[in-house]
Design a protein around this motif. Structure first.
Motif, PDB file in Angstrom:
ATOM      1  N   ASP A   5       0.823  -1.201   0.000  1.00  0.00           N
ATOM      2  CA  ASP A   5       0.000   0.000   0.000  1.00  0.00           C
ATOM      3  C   ASP A   5       0.863   1.260   0.000  1.00  0.00           C
ATOM      4  OD1 ASP A   5      -2.385  -1.519   0.167  1.00  0.00           O
ATOM      5  OD2 ASP A   5      -2.075  -1.763   2.322  1.00  0.00           O
ATOM      6  N   GLY A   6       2.074   1.139   0.470  1.00  0.00           N
ATOM      7  CA  GLY A   6       2.983   2.279   0.540  1.00  0.00           C
ATOM      8  C   GLY A   6       4.242   1.886   1.281  1.00  0.00           C
ATOM      9  N   VAL A   7       5.102   2.873   1.507  1.00  0.00           N
ATOM     10  CA  VAL A   7       6.339   2.667   2.261  1.00  0.00           C
ATOM     11  C   VAL A   7       6.500   3.820   3.241  1.00  0.00           C
ATOM     12  CG1 VAL A   7       8.856   2.465   2.161  1.00  0.00           C
ATOM     13  CG2 VAL A   7       7.458   1.406   0.375  1.00  0.00           C
ATOM     14  N   GLU A   8       6.773   3.483   4.500  1.00  0.00           N
ATOM     15  CA  GLU A   8       7.116   4.488   5.502  1.00  0.00           C
ATOM     16  C   GLU A   8       8.616   4.435   5.733  1.00  0.00           C
ATOM     17  OE1 GLU A   8       5.662   6.155   9.860  1.00  0.00           O
ATOM     18  OE2 GLU A   8       5.321   4.049   9.355  1.00  0.00           O
ATOM     19  N   ALA A 179       6.636  13.671   9.574  1.00  0.00           N
ATOM     20  CA  ALA A 179       6.068  13.498  10.912  1.00  0.00           C
ATOM     21  C   ALA A 179       7.209  13.350  11.912  1.00  0.00           C
ATOM     22  CB  ALA A 179       5.170  12.267  10.962  1.00  0.00           C
ATOM     23  N   VAL A 180       7.024  13.913  13.090  1.00  0.00           N
ATOM     24  CA  VAL A 180       8.044  13.862  14.136  1.00  0.00           C
ATOM     25  C   VAL A 180       7.389  13.336  15.400  1.00  0.00           C
ATOM     26  CG1 VAL A 180       9.763  15.161  15.429  1.00  0.00           C
ATOM     27  CG2 VAL A 180       9.171  15.879  13.092  1.00  0.00           C
ATOM     28  N   GLU A 181       8.016  12.344  16.044  1.00  0.00           N
ATOM     29  CA  GLU A 181       7.449  11.789  17.274  1.00  0.00           C
ATOM     30  C   GLU A 181       8.547  11.542  18.296  1.00  0.00           C
ATOM     31  OE1 GLU A 181       4.057   8.635  18.724  1.00  0.00           O
ATOM     32  OE2 GLU A 181       5.066   8.265  16.809  1.00  0.00           O
ATOM     33  N   HIS A 182       8.308  11.995  19.509  1.00  0.00           N
ATOM     34  CA  HIS A 182       9.236  11.795  20.624  1.00  0.00           C
ATOM     35  C   HIS A 182       8.685  10.742  21.559  1.00  0.00           C
ATOM     36  CE1 HIS A 182      10.879  12.680  24.690  1.00  0.00           C
ATOM     37  NE2 HIS A 182      11.987  12.941  24.025  1.00  0.00           N
ATOM     38  N   SER A 194       9.783  10.734  10.170  1.00  0.00           N
ATOM     39  CA  SER A 194       9.299   9.757   9.195  1.00  0.00           C
ATOM     40  C   SER A 194       8.568  10.439   8.052  1.00  0.00           C
ATOM     41  CB  SER A 194       8.395   8.721   9.864  1.00  0.00           C
ATOM     42  OG  SER A 194       7.229   9.333  10.388  1.00  0.00           O
ATOM     43  N   ILE A 195       8.635   9.788   6.898  1.00  0.00           N
ATOM     44  CA  ILE A 195       7.893  10.216   5.720  1.00  0.00           C
ATOM     45  C   ILE A 195       7.182   8.997   5.165  1.00  0.00           C
ATOM     46  CG2 ILE A 195       9.363  12.170   5.120  1.00  0.00           C
ATOM     47  CD1 ILE A 195      10.837  10.372   3.157  1.00  0.00           C
ATOM     48  N   ARG A 196       6.154   9.220   4.398  1.00  0.00           N
ATOM     49  CA  ARG A 196       5.377   8.113   3.847  1.00  0.00           C
ATOM     50  C   ARG A 196       5.040   8.400   2.389  1.00  0.00           C
ATOM     51  NH1 ARG A 196       2.302   4.361   6.676  1.00  0.00           N
ATOM     52  NH2 ARG A 196       2.492   5.634   8.558  1.00  0.00           N
ATOM     53  N   THR A 197       5.184   7.367   1.560  1.00  0.00           N
ATOM     54  CA  THR A 197       4.821   7.488   0.163  1.00  0.00           C
ATOM     55  C   THR A 197       3.842   6.388  -0.217  1.00  0.00           C
ATOM     56  OG1 THR A 197       5.616   7.428  -2.131  1.00  0.00           O
ATOM     57  CG2 THR A 197       6.868   6.146  -0.520  1.00  0.00           C
ATOM     58  N   GLU A 209      16.936  10.864  -0.738  1.00  0.00           N
ATOM     59  CA  GLU A 209      16.600  12.285  -0.618  1.00  0.00           C
ATOM     60  C   GLU A 209      16.413  12.681   0.847  1.00  0.00           C
ATOM     61  OE1 GLU A 209      13.406  13.772  -3.043  1.00  0.00           O
ATOM     62  OE2 GLU A 209      13.814  12.287  -4.600  1.00  0.00           O
ATOM     63  N   PHE A 210      15.773  11.805   1.597  1.00  0.00           N
ATOM     64  CA  PHE A 210      15.518  12.097   3.008  1.00  0.00           C
ATOM     65  C   PHE A 210      16.831  12.163   3.785  1.00  0.00           C
ATOM     66  CE2 PHE A 210      13.286  10.687   7.122  1.00  0.00           C
ATOM     67  CZ  PHE A 210      12.822  11.972   7.373  1.00  0.00           C
TER      68      PHE A 210
END
Length: 239
Positions: A5-8, A179-182, A194-197, A209-210
């Protein structure tokens, strides 16, 4: 890749990178969304502190602050697509997704089933006033049983809590939302970016690129290889 469905794509920063990243991205503790997280595991054995994890099964509970949406998740990672029957034609109320779960050179796929749950019911399940099964849907229980082997829902205990704060900052200069999570538990602290495509075929180039973006922002040197889930779960199980 075609069956995903995608990649995180994730990058976890160690303790020394937390404050530089928050300052660079303009994040404050007050501006984030707070939630509390627990992982569920079976009791340790002589051979393993994480018997469920050894079967590549993760059970997570997330309690949003206030009246926000809370949820439970059953995830299989690593997972080899495609989904078996009847999950390959799932049309239930929960959210089922199969996606790449990438951290550094580790590129496993995962399959997860997420169910929205009332926050007070999660509170009752983790403090022992009700059984953990009450915050898993019937579909999640069946999904769990498909992969957990001889471990049952009744064998699980809630480990935590983990204090989490999540941000979705804008204007960072990257072409996708970041997205940023602590996470904080005992003396462990992580900041995950994290990024999601939804286009798995672009994931390899996107990860490069990231990494270039993080290098440009002076954060690549703080990136650690292990995922926050595996590190925290192992810590909680040993505690």
């Amino acid at each position: 890749m075609a069956s995903l469905d995608g990649v995180e794509i994730k990058a976890s920063l160690g303790t020394k990178g937390i404050e530089p990243a928050m300052e660079r991205f303009g994040l404050t503790w007050e501006s984030g969304t707070r939630r509390t997280i627990w992982f569920c595991e079976a009791a340790p054995t002589e051979k393993s502190t994480t018997p469920l994890g050894d079967r590549h099964v993760v059970v997570r509970l997330r309690r949003a602050a206030g009246d926000g949406d809370s949820d439970s998740t059953v995830k299989i990672r690593p997972f080899t697509p495609p989904l078996p029957s009847p999950w390959d034609h799932y049309d239930g109320d929960d959210q089922l997704k199969v996606e790449g779960d990438w951290t550094g050179e580790s590129h496993p796929d995962s399959a997860s089933l997420v169910s929205t749950q009332p926050g007070p019911e999660i509170d009752a399940a983790v403090d022992g006033r009700s059984k953990l099964a009450t915050v898993l849907s019937g579909d999640q229980e069946r999904f769990f049983a498909r992969y957990a082997g001889d471990i049952g829902i009744h064998d699980l205990r809630a480990l935590g809590p983990i204090d989490a704060v999540k941000w979705k900052p804008e204007g960072l200069g990257f072409r996708l939302d970041v997205a940023v999570e602590h996470w904080a538990v005992d003396d462990l602290r992580f900041l995950e970016l994290s990024i999601r495509t939804g286009h798995p075929g672009e994931a390899v180039d996107l990860q490069a690129e990231f990494a270039a973006f993080l290098r440009q922002e002076g954060l690549l040197e703080f990136v650690e290889g292990a995922t926050k889930t595996s590190t925290v779960l192992d810590h909680l199980a040993r505690r």
